[in-house]
Each structure stands twice: as C-alpha cells, then as structure tokens.
Design a protein around this motif. Structure first.
Motif, short mmCIF file in Angstrom:
data_model
loop_
_atom_site.label_atom_id
_atom_site.label_comp_id
_atom_site.label_asym_id
_atom_site.label_seq_id
_atom_site.Cartn_x
_atom_site.Cartn_y
_atom_site.Cartn_z
N HIS A 1 8.63 -16.79 -26.13
CA HIS A 1 9.43 -15.92 -25.28
C HIS A 1 8.55 -14.92 -24.56
CE1 HIS A 1 12.98 -17.55 -27.14
NE2 HIS A 1 12.43 -17.33 -28.33
N PHE A 2 8.81 -14.73 -23.28
CA PHE A 2 8.07 -13.79 -22.45
C PHE A 2 8.95 -12.66 -21.93
CE2 PHE A 2 5.54 -17.69 -21.90
CZ PHE A 2 4.31 -17.20 -22.31
N GLY A 3 10.12 -12.48 -22.49
CA GLY A 3 11.07 -11.50 -21.99
C GLY A 3 10.54 -10.08 -21.98
N ALA A 4 9.91 -9.66 -23.06
CA ALA A 4 9.39 -8.29 -23.14
C ALA A 4 8.25 -8.08 -22.15
CB ALA A 4 8.92 -8.00 -24.55
N ILE A 5 7.42 -9.09 -22.00
CA ILE A 5 6.28 -8.97 -21.08
C ILE A 5 6.78 -8.87 -19.64
CG2 ILE A 5 4.24 -10.15 -20.17
CD1 ILE A 5 3.91 -11.37 -22.98
N PHE A 6 7.72 -9.74 -19.26
CA PHE A 6 8.26 -9.70 -17.89
C PHE A 6 9.08 -8.45 -17.65
CE2 PHE A 6 7.71 -14.45 -17.83
CZ PHE A 6 6.68 -14.42 -16.92
N GLY A 7 9.78 -7.99 -18.70
CA GLY A 7 10.54 -6.75 -18.56
C GLY A 7 9.65 -5.56 -18.27
N PHE A 8 8.42 -5.58 -18.79
CA PHE A 8 7.48 -4.50 -18.53
C PHE A 8 6.74 -4.69 -17.22
CE2 PHE A 8 3.39 -2.30 -19.11
CZ PHE A 8 3.87 -1.04 -19.35
N LEU A 9 6.46 -5.94 -16.84
CA LEU A 9 5.69 -6.20 -15.62
C LEU A 9 6.53 -6.19 -14.35
CD1 LEU A 9 3.23 -9.02 -16.70
CD2 LEU A 9 2.73 -6.61 -16.33
N LEU A 10 7.83 -6.46 -14.45
CA LEU A 10 8.67 -6.56 -13.27
C LEU A 10 8.64 -5.30 -12.40
CD1 LEU A 10 10.61 -8.31 -11.63
CD2 LEU A 10 12.47 -7.31 -12.96
N PHE B 1 6.24 -3.18 -11.94
CA PHE B 1 4.95 -3.12 -11.26
C PHE B 1 4.84 -4.21 -10.19
CE2 PHE B 1 4.16 -1.16 -15.42
CZ PHE B 1 3.77 0.09 -14.98
N ILE B 2 5.45 -5.36 -10.45
CA ILE B 2 5.48 -6.42 -9.44
C ILE B 2 6.29 -5.97 -8.23
CG2 ILE B 2 6.34 -8.75 -8.97
CD1 ILE B 2 5.63 -9.44 -11.90
N LEU B 3 7.44 -5.32 -8.48
CA LEU B 3 8.25 -4.82 -7.37
C LEU B 3 7.50 -3.76 -6.57
CD1 LEU B 3 11.81 -4.53 -8.93
CD2 LEU B 3 11.00 -6.18 -7.25
N ILE B 4 6.81 -2.87 -7.24
CA ILE B 4 6.03 -1.85 -6.53
C ILE B 4 4.93 -2.51 -5.70
CG2 ILE B 4 4.43 0.08 -6.84
CD1 ILE B 4 6.16 0.92 -9.25
N GLY B 5 4.26 -3.50 -6.27
CA GLY B 5 3.22 -4.21 -5.54
C GLY B 5 3.77 -4.93 -4.31
N LEU B 6 4.91 -5.60 -4.47
CA LEU B 6 5.53 -6.26 -3.32
C LEU B 6 5.98 -5.24 -2.28
CD1 LEU B 6 7.63 -9.05 -5.06
CD2 LEU B 6 5.56 -9.32 -3.70
N GLY B 7 6.45 -4.09 -2.74
CA GLY B 7 6.84 -3.04 -1.81
C GLY B 7 5.66 -2.52 -1.01
N ILE B 8 4.52 -2.37 -1.66
CA ILE B 8 3.32 -1.92 -0.97
C ILE B 8 2.86 -2.96 0.05
CG2 ILE B 8 0.86 -1.40 -1.29
CD1 ILE B 8 1.66 -0.03 -3.93
N VAL B 9 2.92 -4.24 -0.33
CA VAL B 9 2.56 -5.30 0.61
C VAL B 9 3.52 -5.30 1.80
CG1 VAL B 9 2.47 -7.81 0.89
CG2 VAL B 9 1.43 -6.76 -1.10
N GLY B 10 4.81 -5.12 1.54
CA GLY B 10 5.77 -5.05 2.64
C GLY B 10 5.53 -3.85 3.52
N TRP B 11 5.19 -2.72 2.92
CA TRP B 11 4.91 -1.50 3.67
C TRP B 11 3.70 -1.70 4.58
CZ3 TRP B 11 7.81 2.96 3.51
CH2 TRP B 11 7.28 4.07 4.16
N MET B 12 2.67 -2.37 4.06
CA MET B 12 1.45 -2.59 4.84
C MET B 12 1.69 -3.60 5.98
SD MET B 12 -0.65 -0.61 3.64
CE MET B 12 -2.05 -0.28 2.67
N ASN B 13 2.66 -4.49 5.81
CA ASN B 13 2.95 -5.50 6.84
C ASN B 13 4.06 -5.05 7.77
OD1 ASN B 13 1.01 -7.35 6.00
ND2 ASN B 13 2.36 -8.15 4.42
N SER B 14 4.19 -3.75 7.94
CA SER B 14 5.13 -3.10 8.85
C SER B 14 6.60 -3.44 8.56
CB SER B 14 4.80 -3.42 10.31
OG SER B 14 5.12 -4.76 10.63
N LYS B 15 6.90 -3.74 7.33
CA LYS B 15 8.29 -3.90 6.87
C LYS B 15 8.63 -2.66 6.05
CE LYS B 15 8.57 -8.32 8.06
NZ LYS B 15 8.88 -8.65 9.40
N LYS B 16 8.75 -1.52 6.73
CA LYS B 16 8.87 -0.23 6.05
C LYS B 16 10.15 -0.13 5.22
CE LYS B 16 5.36 1.78 8.34
NZ LYS B 16 4.10 1.80 7.74
N TRP B 17 11.28 -0.63 5.74
CA TRP B 17 12.54 -0.50 5.00
C TRP B 17 12.51 -1.30 3.71
CZ3 TRP B 17 16.41 2.74 5.39
CH2 TRP B 17 16.57 3.44 6.57
N ILE B 18 12.13 -2.56 3.80
CA ILE B 18 12.12 -3.42 2.62
C ILE B 18 11.07 -2.94 1.63
CG2 ILE B 18 11.67 -5.77 1.82
CD1 ILE B 18 12.84 -6.74 4.49
#
Length: 98
Positions: free
Chosen positions: A26-35, A37-54
């Motif tokens: 089971h990887f539930g605890a690991i994904f629960g902790f990493l999710l 940070f993954i969302l923040i990382g995707l948000g930063i990538v979106g911010w850098m690619n001029s997708k400011k709202w998303i």
C-alpha cells in the motif's frame, strides 16, 4: 512527450499501483503526504507557463493541504514563538522609557 504518451504513462502508473495494492503493498500514506507537494509543483509549472489562474489555484490548494498535514508542526512553532516573545518582554531593559 505528447498528450498520448503522457496519458499512457499515467495509465501504466495507475495500473501498477492498483496491482501492488491488490498484492498487499500500500502506498496510501506516501501519496497522501506527497500529493500536496505535487500540486504545488504543478502550480508552479503552470504559473511559469503563463497559466496564472490554474497555477495559483493549484498552489493554494496544495498549500492548504500542506498546512493540514503539518498543522501540528505549525502549532508547535507558533507556541515556541509565543514563548520567546514572552521571555523577551521580561528581559527588556527596565530603564527604557516609552
């Protein structure tokens, strides 16, 4: 990597996780902790690619999830800060006039 390749990789990863979960790994605890940070990382990538709202929305959601996961640590740091501030009020120079 085009859209089809990314979708293929995503489907393979989800399938592997499902099979490992069926086997008993089971990887539930690991994904629960990493999710968050993954969302923040995707948000930063979106911010850098001029997708400011998303990007901004993903960063805010990830930040709230991190605060939820690390709420105890934040509360501990707040308590330590209050103690330090209280002790500093006791140690102030008594000769100083305001």
């Amino acid at each position: 990597m085009n859209g089809k390749s990314a979708l293929g990789v995503l489907l393979v990863i989800v399938g592997v996780i499902a099979v490992l979960n069926f086997v008993g790994i089971h990887f539930g605890a690991i994904f629960g902790f990493l999710l968050p940070f993954i969302l923040i990382g995707l948000g930063i990538v979106g911010w850098m690619n001029s997708k400011k709202w998303i990007g901004g929305i993903l960063i805010v959601i990830g930040g709230m999830m991190v605060l939820g996961k690390l709420g105890g640590v934040v509360l501990l740091l707040l308590a330590i800060g209050l103690i330090v501030a209280g002790v500093s009020l006791f140690k102030k120079d008594k000769r100083r006039a305001y």
